[in-house]
Design an enzyme around this catalytic site. Sequence first.
Site, mmCIF file in Angstrom:
data_model
loop_
_atom_site.group_PDB
_atom_site.id
_atom_site.type_symbol
_atom_site.label_atom_id
_atom_site.label_comp_id
_atom_site.label_asym_id
_atom_site.label_seq_id
_atom_site.Cartn_x
_atom_site.Cartn_y
_atom_site.Cartn_z
ATOM 1 N N TRP B 167 -26.308 101.668 4.097
ATOM 2 C CA TRP B 167 -27.199 102.676 3.473
ATOM 3 C C TRP B 167 -28.666 102.350 3.774
ATOM 4 O O TRP B 167 -29.499 103.242 3.893
ATOM 5 C CB TRP B 167 -26.959 102.678 1.955
ATOM 6 C CG TRP B 167 -27.818 103.661 1.211
ATOM 7 C CD1 TRP B 167 -27.584 104.999 1.037
ATOM 8 C CD2 TRP B 167 -29.052 103.392 0.529
ATOM 9 N NE1 TRP B 167 -28.584 105.570 0.301
ATOM 10 C CE2 TRP B 167 -29.512 104.614 -0.035
ATOM 11 C CE3 TRP B 167 -29.816 102.247 0.333
ATOM 12 C CZ2 TRP B 167 -30.683 104.701 -0.762
ATOM 13 C CZ3 TRP B 167 -30.989 102.348 -0.393
ATOM 14 C CH2 TRP B 167 -31.414 103.563 -0.938
ATOM 15 N N HIS B 168 -28.949 101.046 3.927
ATOM 16 C CA HIS B 168 -30.333 100.639 4.151
ATOM 17 C C HIS B 168 -30.802 100.881 5.581
ATOM 18 O O HIS B 168 -31.995 100.857 5.862
ATOM 19 C CB HIS B 168 -30.523 99.156 3.800
ATOM 20 C CG HIS B 168 -30.393 98.894 2.339
ATOM 21 N ND1 HIS B 168 -29.209 98.518 1.762
ATOM 22 C CD2 HIS B 168 -31.288 98.992 1.337
ATOM 23 C CE1 HIS B 168 -29.389 98.382 0.466
ATOM 24 N NE2 HIS B 168 -30.634 98.671 0.175
ATOM 25 N N GLY B 169 -29.888 101.097 6.494
ATOM 26 C CA GLY B 169 -30.296 101.373 7.868
ATOM 27 C C GLY B 169 -29.173 101.097 8.842
ATOM 28 O O GLY B 169 -28.302 100.263 8.576
ATOM 29 N N PHE B 324 -35.757 103.767 3.779
ATOM 30 C CA PHE B 324 -34.294 103.875 3.782
ATOM 31 C C PHE B 324 -33.829 105.275 3.402
ATOM 32 O O PHE B 324 -34.351 105.870 2.515
ATOM 33 C CB PHE B 324 -33.687 102.845 2.831
ATOM 34 C CG PHE B 324 -34.067 101.446 3.195
ATOM 35 C CD1 PHE B 324 -33.838 100.968 4.464
ATOM 36 C CD2 PHE B 324 -34.694 100.621 2.282
ATOM 37 C CE1 PHE B 324 -34.202 99.680 4.810
ATOM 38 C CE2 PHE B 324 -35.052 99.329 2.607
ATOM 39 C CZ PHE B 324 -34.812 98.864 3.879
#
Lengths: 373, 324
Positions: B167-169, B324
Site C-alpha cells: 500500500w505504501h508503494g 502514498f
Amino acid sequence: MKYFLRKLLFFIIPIILFLLSYEYVMHSLGETSTIPTVFEIQERNRNSLFMRKYLSQDFRNYKLYGIKRNKPEILSSGSSRMMQIRSEFFNSTYYNAGGLLHNMRDLNNFLESDIKANTILVGIDPWWFKYDNLKIRDKNKEFEFSKGKFDLTRYNSLIDYHKIISDLTKERISKNIGTNAQLFNGGFRLDGSLKTPDYRINLLLKEKKFIDIEEPKTSKRIKNGLTGRFSISKFDTLKFENSIKLVKSLVDEGKNIIVYLMPFSNESYHTLVNTEKQKDLFEFATVHMPKVLDSYGIKYIPTEHPSLYKLDDTYFIDGFHPSEIFVAIQLKRYASLFNNEIDPVKLDTLINNRFCNLLFNKSEMLTIYNESD
Amino acid sequence: MLVFKPQLVAGPIERAANLLPQFYKRRKFEYHKAVDGLRQILWGLFKKVVIADNCAEYVDQIFSNSGELNGSSLVIGLLFFSFQAYGDFSGYSDIAIGTSRLFGFNLMKNFSYPFFARDIAEFWRKWHISLMTWFRDYIYIPLGGSRVKKSRYIFNVFIVFLISGLWHGANWTYVLFGAIHGLYFMPLLLFKNNRANLDIIAENRVLPTFRELRLMIYTFALVNFSWILFRAEDLSHSISIFKKIFSLSFFQFPDFDGLKGSLIIFVMVSIFICIEWISRKDEYGIEKFGSNWKKPFRYGFYYIIILLILLYVGKEEQFIYFQF
C-alpha cells in the site's frame, strides 16, 4: 460562539503584540523592505547596499527582479563565484545575476528562459556535472520574478531575538538596507554585484596575506572530498555537452555568449593538481570542458588562477571566490570576446587605481583599517 | 458533490458509515468541542513542524551519506526516522481530526501512542489504526479471518501485512517491510499471544515495570529495524545500511556532521515522549495535559508550543504519507 471568539481573542492578543514588536524591530533594521522597494532605494542612492541577516534574502527574486527592471544589454549569471563582476567593467548596461545558478538544472533552465540581453556571460562550475550533484531536487524551476508573499518562516529568527535587539542598538549605516548591509557595509549593489564587507577588506589590509575564511578551508575540502563541490564522484560528460548544445542554440540565434570557467585561488588550484583522488575534477575543468566548448565553437574564459598573472592569493576572497580586481584582470585579457563592450583602457584604470586587492573603489569603504598600524 | 477539506486520502481513512450520517445531522456550535479541536490542531502542528521536520533534516543528512557514516550514526538516523514518521503522520492526523472537530465532525482516532506498545500486535493496533482496521474488515475477514484452519489463518495474517507494505508503494522494499512485520507477528500468532496486551500500559501507575520497559524497548527496536526498508532508496541501499549497522562500526562514536546540533532535537523528542507517556490514556498528547494547572501556566505552556512552531515552521518537508 461569542464566548469562544472572545476567549480566543484574549488568548491571541499577547501573541499578536509579541509578533508586532518583532515586526517593528525588523522594520527598523530594514529587513522587511520588499524587493521593489529595495530597488527604489538603491536607485535613489546608488551607493546603497542590500543584505539581510535575519529574514530570507529572497535572493532569487531579488536577482530576477533586477534583470527585469534593469533590462541589461550584458547579463552575467552563475554561482556565487560570479558575484564580483561590476557594471564599471562594461561600456553597455550590465546586470550581475550571479548566485542564481547552483546546478545543471538551474543552468539549463536559465539558458532556456527568455533572455533579452545581447551578451551573456555564463559562469559554469564543474561540480554541477557530478553524478551526486545531478540528484539535486528540482526546485525554483521558473526564471520569472514572483511577488513575495507573507511567509511564516520570517518568525524562525525569533530564536535570535536577543541578538536582533542587540544589533538594533549597534552603530549602523543608514543608507544600506538589511542588517548585514547596515552593520558590515557589505551586500548587493544596484548592478547586482556583491560588495565584500569592510571587515574582510580590513583583515586583508591588516594581515597583508591571504586568509581563507571558508570553514573548513577550501584546500581541506578538496583534499578530503568534503561537500558536494569536492565530493569524490564521477562526472556525466554527456550532460555537460547537452548544456553546451543549449548555449550553441542561443549563439545560433545571434546572442554573444561567453562561458566563464571559474578560476581557483593558487592554493586551491595546486591542491587540486596534487590530490590524486580529485584528478577527475581537475581534468574535467581544465581539459574536458574546454575541449567540448572548442568542438562547438563557443567562446570561453578558461579555468585560471592568480599566479598565471604573477599574482598571489590576496586577489581571492577565499579558496574559490575571486575578487573584483582579479575578475577585472581576467576580463581585460579576454576583452576581445566581448564585441567592443569592454574598454581595456578603462579596465586598466580600475585595476591600477585599486584600493586593495579585493576592491578598486576606496570610497565604498566606510570603516578603513589604519594602514600605519 | 460534497467536499470535506479536513480529511484527505492519506488518513484517517474514514468509513462512510461513520462520516456520511454526520453530514446530514444538524450541528450546533459546541464550545468544548471547538476548544478541544484547536488544542488537537496545536499538538498536531507541534508534532509535524517541531518534531518531524527537525528530525527529517538529520534523517536526510544521515541517509544520503550512509556510505560514508559509521553504524552508530545510522542507528541515530533510524531513531530520528522513527520520530519523523510518527510525528509527521500522527501530526497530520491530529490536524485533520482537530479541524473536523472544530466544525463539529468526529473522525476516528488514527494513532494511540504506538511507541509504548509491548509487542508487534499491539503496535499495529496503535499505528495508522484507520488503515489497519480497513485491512481487517476488507481483506482479513473476507479471507476467513481466524475462523479457518491454522495454516490458512497464518496465511491470512501474512497476506494482510504484505498488502499493507505494498500500500505504501510499488517497491520491493515496502513489500519486504510488510513481510518482516508479518514474520514478527508469527510467534505471537503461533503461541496465541497476539491479544495479550489489550490494556493501557502501566495503567494507574506513573512508570512502567521493568518487564514492560523491556518489552517496549524490544518492540521499538524491531520496528526501528524494519524502518531501514521503509526509508532506504532501494533494496541495495537497505542491504548496505543493514551491513553497516551490524558491523564493528556500530560501537564507534557517531561521526555525522550535525551530531552536536542534533542534541537540541534529542531534548525536544525526550520532552515530547514524556508528555505522550503522561497522556497515554487520552485521545492525544495534550488533551488533558495541564488541564488542572492555573490559567497563566496553562496558557504559558500553549504559548511555548506556539513559539516553538513559529521557530521551526517552513522547513518545506512534505507530509511523508502524502506520497502514498
